[in-house]
Design an enzyme around this catalytic site. Structure first.
Site, PDB file in Angstrom:
ATOM      1  N   GLN A 132       0.823  -1.208   0.000  1.00  0.00           N
ATOM      2  CA  GLN A 132       0.000   0.000   0.000  1.00  0.00           C
ATOM      3  C   GLN A 132       0.859   1.260   0.000  1.00  0.00           C
ATOM      4  OE1 GLN A 132      -2.134  -0.858   3.613  1.00  0.00           O
ATOM      5  NE2 GLN A 132      -0.229  -1.338   4.680  1.00  0.00           N
ATOM      6  N   HIS A 187      -8.246   3.618  19.882  1.00  0.00           N
ATOM      7  CA  HIS A 187      -7.594   2.459  20.495  1.00  0.00           C
ATOM      8  C   HIS A 187      -8.221   2.059  21.838  1.00  0.00           C
ATOM      9  CE1 HIS A 187      -4.255   3.746  17.674  1.00  0.00           C
ATOM     10  NE2 HIS A 187      -4.562   2.536  17.296  1.00  0.00           N
ATOM     11  N   GLY A 219      -2.060 -11.921   8.729  1.00  0.00           N
ATOM     12  CA  GLY A 219      -2.856 -12.252   9.910  1.00  0.00           C
ATOM     13  C   GLY A 219      -3.969 -13.245   9.613  1.00  0.00           C
ATOM     14  N   ASP A 273      -7.293  -4.998  14.134  1.00  0.00           N
ATOM     15  CA  ASP A 273      -7.115  -3.554  13.948  1.00  0.00           C
ATOM     16  C   ASP A 273      -6.631  -3.329  12.517  1.00  0.00           C
ATOM     17  OD1 ASP A 273      -6.650  -0.874  14.085  1.00  0.00           O
ATOM     18  OD2 ASP A 273      -4.923  -1.021  15.441  1.00  0.00           O
TER      19      ASP A 273
HETATM   20  N1  SPD Z   1     -11.171   4.247   7.835  1.00  0.00           N
HETATM   21  C1  SPD Z   1     -10.153   3.987   8.774  1.00  0.00           C
HETATM   22  C2  SPD Z   1     -10.219   2.672   9.439  1.00  0.00           C
HETATM   23  C3  SPD Z   1      -8.957   2.496  10.177  1.00  0.00           C
HETATM   24  C4  SPD Z   1      -8.925   1.436  11.138  1.00  0.00           C
HETATM   25  N2  SPD Z   1      -7.605   1.153  11.663  1.00  0.00           N
HETATM   26  C5  SPD Z   1      -6.880   2.219  12.183  1.00  0.00           C
HETATM   27  C6  SPD Z   1      -5.532   1.794  12.698  1.00  0.00           C
HETATM   28  C7  SPD Z   1      -5.222   2.399  13.999  1.00  0.00           C
HETATM   29  N3  SPD Z   1      -4.360   1.584  14.771  1.00  0.00           N
END
Ligand code: SPD
Length: 287
Positions: free
Chosen positions: A36, A67, A144, A162
């Protein structure tokens, strides 16, 4: 396909369905990894921030909204919290919040993109805090989804996903087969948690995710809060467990040990956030 962050006239924006979500600031790093486009910015209001494929992931002075909401309902309610699995979470914020719980003995974090970890350690050091050097923490750079598929049954007390939005490397983090493995690798009394997108800006993904988790685990409920820089600012996290909605009842001793250090999460906030299900989502989920 990789998308760059939209940068113009001192603004860095994520564009989503005809709306833009932006911060005033400057770009510090803009690199293409194997997976990415990774952009690190320095913003006026929220400090340093991270975008993946042009979508906001986190920022130093806003990350706790996300978080704390993802971690503490699960870590305060699972029967045990000795072994934790975090899938994704390469900026370190989720692992940091988990490791605040003294009962955690071992945390595996499996992040697909090593460059996200490297850049987060270098430019967003406060996100991971001490997690990178915590003896309980083990980072694996890898897939993962394959990790969950290859784990033995009942390997973890809590599994947390996450990831980013369901496109590119995160797409497989929203499907039935993956969720079934997550359930299989949880120990009895275990809790699963995932970010489940916006009820407004990603309404269909949100609904599909909650329904799928309810079907796979038997019990799953979304919790609603705010991450101002994400599309619509209105976000959700969904918790699931096989033995009942234990994630709605934080154990007082565990909650007391972390609540004073939280900015957003508290048992009271959490009760309200589960109750704050919008009427249109509640109707659709019960149809
Ligand atoms: N649209 C954003 C979704 C993001 C989810 N993950 C964020 C990572 C933070 N640790």
């Amino acid at each position: 396909m990789s998308k760059a962050a939209r940068v113009s006239g001192g603004w860095i924006d994520e564009h989503h369905e005809g709306v833009r979500y932006g911060l005033a600031g400057v770009v510090l790093v803009d690199e293409q990894s194997d997976f990415q486009r990774i952009t690190v910015v320095d913003s006026e209001r929220y400090g340093r921030g991270l975008l993946l494929d042009g979508c906001w992931m986190t920022a130093e002075r806003q990350e706790r909204h996300y978080h704390e909401a993802l971690v503490h309902p699960a870590l305060c309610s699972a029967k045990a919290i000795e072994r934790i699995l975090v899938i994704g979470g390469g900026d370190g914020g989720t692992a940091r919040e988990c490791l605040r719980h003294r009962g955690v003995r071992h945390l595996d974090m499996v992040e697909i993109d090593g460059l996200v970890v490297e850049l987060s350690k270098k430019h967003l050091a406060s996100l991971g805090g001490g997690c990178w050097d915590d003896p309980r923490f083990l980072l694996t750079v890898g897939d993962g989804i394959a990790w969950a598929a290859n784990c033995a049954d009942a390997s973890y007390d809590v599994v947390i996903v996450d990831g980013s939005d369901p496109a590119g490397p995160a797409e497989g983090l929203f499907n039935r087969r993956f969720f079934e493995h997550c359930r299989r690798i949880l120990r009895p009394g275990g809790v699963f948690a995932t970010q489940s997108e916006s009820p407004e800006a990603f309404r269909q993904v949100h609904l599909d995710t909650v329904r799928l988790l309810q079907d796979v685990f038997g019990h799953a409920d979304p919790l609603y809060g705010w991450v101002p820089m994400y599309p619509s600012g209105w976000w959700s996290w969904t918790f699931a467990a096989a033995d009942g909605p234990r994630y709605q009842s934080p154990l007082p001793e565990r909650a007391a040990a972390v609540a004073a250090g939280c900015q957003i999460w508290s048992p009271r906030w959490q009760t309200g956030a589960f109750e704050a299900i919008p009427a249109f989502i509640e109707r659709e989920l019960s149809a």
